[in-house]
Scaffold this motif. Structure first.
Motif, short mmCIF file in Angstrom:
data_model
loop_
_atom_site.label_atom_id
_atom_site.label_comp_id
_atom_site.label_asym_id
_atom_site.label_seq_id
_atom_site.Cartn_x
_atom_site.Cartn_y
_atom_site.Cartn_z
N TYR B 10 0.82 -1.21 0.00
CA TYR B 10 0.00 0.00 0.00
C TYR B 10 0.85 1.26 0.00
O TYR B 10 2.04 1.24 0.37
N ASP B 11 0.23 2.33 -0.43
CA ASP B 11 0.84 3.66 -0.43
C ASP B 11 -0.21 4.58 0.16
O ASP B 11 -1.14 5.00 -0.53
N ILE B 12 -0.07 4.83 1.45
CA ILE B 12 -1.10 5.58 2.19
C ILE B 12 -0.41 6.73 2.92
O ILE B 12 0.49 6.50 3.73
N SER B 13 -0.84 7.96 2.61
CA SER B 13 -0.09 9.11 3.11
C SER B 13 -0.35 9.38 4.59
O SER B 13 0.56 9.75 5.32
N ASP B 14 -1.58 9.22 5.01
CA ASP B 14 -1.93 9.55 6.40
C ASP B 14 -1.53 8.42 7.35
O ASP B 14 -1.89 7.25 7.15
N ASP B 15 -0.79 8.78 8.41
CA ASP B 15 -0.28 7.77 9.35
C ASP B 15 -1.41 6.95 9.98
O ASP B 15 -1.29 5.73 10.11
N LYS B 16 -2.47 7.63 10.38
CA LYS B 16 -3.58 6.94 11.06
C LYS B 16 -4.22 5.91 10.13
O LYS B 16 -4.49 4.77 10.51
N GLN B 17 -4.47 6.34 8.90
CA GLN B 17 -5.10 5.43 7.94
C GLN B 17 -4.16 4.27 7.58
O GLN B 17 -4.58 3.13 7.46
N ARG B 18 -2.86 4.58 7.47
CA ARG B 18 -1.90 3.53 7.17
C ARG B 18 -1.85 2.51 8.32
O ARG B 18 -1.83 1.30 8.10
N ASN B 19 -1.87 3.04 9.54
CA ASN B 19 -1.86 2.13 10.69
C ASN B 19 -3.12 1.27 10.74
O ASN B 19 -3.07 0.11 11.15
N ARG B 20 -4.23 1.85 10.34
CA ARG B 20 -5.48 1.07 10.34
C ARG B 20 -5.42 -0.07 9.32
O ARG B 20 -5.87 -1.19 9.59
N VAL B 21 -4.85 0.22 8.16
CA VAL B 21 -4.70 -0.84 7.14
C VAL B 21 -3.74 -1.92 7.65
O VAL B 21 -3.99 -3.12 7.50
N ALA B 22 -2.65 -1.48 8.29
CA ALA B 22 -1.70 -2.45 8.85
C ALA B 22 -2.40 -3.34 9.88
O ALA B 22 -2.19 -4.56 9.90
N LYS B 23 -3.24 -2.73 10.70
CA LYS B 23 -3.97 -3.51 11.71
C LYS B 23 -4.92 -4.52 11.06
O LYS B 23 -5.08 -5.64 11.55
N LEU B 24 -5.57 -4.13 9.99
CA LEU B 24 -6.47 -5.04 9.26
C LEU B 24 -5.68 -6.24 8.73
O LEU B 24 -6.14 -7.39 8.81
N CYS B 25 -4.51 -5.97 8.18
CA CYS B 25 -3.66 -7.05 7.64
C CYS B 25 -3.22 -7.98 8.77
O CYS B 25 -3.28 -9.21 8.64
N LYS B 26 -2.78 -7.40 9.88
CA LYS B 26 -2.36 -8.20 11.04
C LYS B 26 -3.52 -9.04 11.57
O LYS B 26 -3.33 -10.21 11.91
N ALA B 27 -4.69 -8.44 11.62
CA ALA B 27 -5.86 -9.15 12.16
C ALA B 27 -6.20 -10.37 11.30
O ALA B 27 -6.79 -11.34 11.78
N LYS B 28 -5.80 -10.31 10.03
CA LYS B 28 -6.04 -11.46 9.14
C LYS B 28 -4.91 -12.49 9.25
O LYS B 28 -4.91 -13.51 8.57
N GLY B 29 -3.91 -12.18 10.08
CA GLY B 29 -2.81 -13.13 10.27
C GLY B 29 -1.67 -12.95 9.28
O GLY B 29 -0.77 -13.79 9.20
N LEU B 30 -1.69 -11.85 8.54
CA LEU B 30 -0.58 -11.61 7.61
C LEU B 30 0.65 -11.11 8.36
O LEU B 30 0.53 -10.55 9.46
N GLN B 31 1.80 -11.31 7.76
CA GLN B 31 3.08 -10.94 8.36
C GLN B 31 3.56 -9.63 7.76
O GLN B 31 3.66 -9.52 6.53
N ARG B 32 3.85 -8.65 8.62
CA ARG B 32 4.40 -7.41 8.09
C ARG B 32 5.84 -7.65 7.66
O ARG B 32 6.63 -8.24 8.41
N VAL B 33 6.20 -7.24 6.46
CA VAL B 33 7.57 -7.40 5.99
C VAL B 33 8.24 -6.05 5.76
O VAL B 33 9.44 -5.97 5.54
N GLN B 34 7.42 -5.01 5.85
CA GLN B 34 7.91 -3.67 5.56
C GLN B 34 6.89 -2.68 6.07
O GLN B 34 5.75 -3.06 6.36
N LYS B 35 7.28 -1.41 6.12
CA LYS B 35 6.32 -0.38 6.56
C LYS B 35 5.02 -0.46 5.75
O LYS B 35 3.93 -0.26 6.28
N SER B 36 5.15 -0.76 4.47
CA SER B 36 4.01 -0.71 3.56
C SER B 36 3.75 -2.01 2.83
O SER B 36 3.23 -2.00 1.72
N ALA B 37 4.12 -3.14 3.44
CA ALA B 37 3.90 -4.42 2.77
C ALA B 37 3.67 -5.55 3.77
O ALA B 37 4.35 -5.63 4.79
N PHE B 38 2.69 -6.37 3.45
CA PHE B 38 2.38 -7.56 4.24
C PHE B 38 2.38 -8.78 3.32
O PHE B 38 2.18 -8.66 2.12
N LEU B 39 2.56 -9.92 3.95
CA LEU B 39 2.66 -11.17 3.21
C LEU B 39 2.04 -12.28 4.06
O LEU B 39 2.16 -12.27 5.28
#
Lengths: 99, 99
Positions: B10-39
């Motif tokens: 993802y490419d999300i400019s607002d920190d809050k919105q980016r964090n919310r997307v990161a949380k959604l990915c984590k909640a699905k059990g995905l692994q963060r590999v970078q500030k802006s990438a999950f796997l």
């Protein structure tokens, strides 16, 4: 050699380096779809070549580049949200040619 | 249901919105590999769900999210350069479990 659909997505902080990567993608005939994303068809040896060239341009300690060579099935399964296709770079006609 | 390997970038400019997307990915059990990438691996209906949820969070006029559900062959063909795997988020052991 058969061509493969490929997405190139990058996160490059420095404008000059980002522009150089964009130029490399354009030189390979890829279509810019966003400030930080290109799309197109390339033979796999050209994808390898592009990856090597991008690797020489970016700052590996801060920047990242992803290249996704996709089979037709996976290509159709890609989901793009928001400004994944930026009208400043690409129009509907070009997009529809890929799908 | 069979699970599929999926990259979320993802490419999300607002920190809050980016964090919310990161949380959604984590909640699905995905692994963060970078500030802006999950796997990770998800059944396709959960990938659809994640896409919908991300779509509700981002600003579609400025942000973008890409979801790449990949077959095993395409997964192996992905090329990552630079900081695609950020040691601040992921270690070699976790990465090697995917490959």
């Amino acid at each position: 050699m058969t061509s493969t659909l490929v997405w190139v997505i990058y996160d490059i902080s420095d404008d000059k380096q980002r522009n150089r990567v964009a130029k490399l993608c354009k030189a390979k005939g890829l279509q810019r779809v966003q400030k930080s994303a290109f799309l197109g068809k390339l033979p796999s040896n050209r994808i390898d070549e592009l990856a090597l060239q991008c690797g020489e341009v970016i700052d590996a300690s801060t920047d990242s580049v992803f290249l996704f060579p996709l089979c037709a099935d996976d290509f159709r399964r890609v989901k793009t949200l928001g400004l994944a296709f930026d009208p400043r770079y690409v129009n509907d006609e070009v997009i529809s040619a890929f799908f």
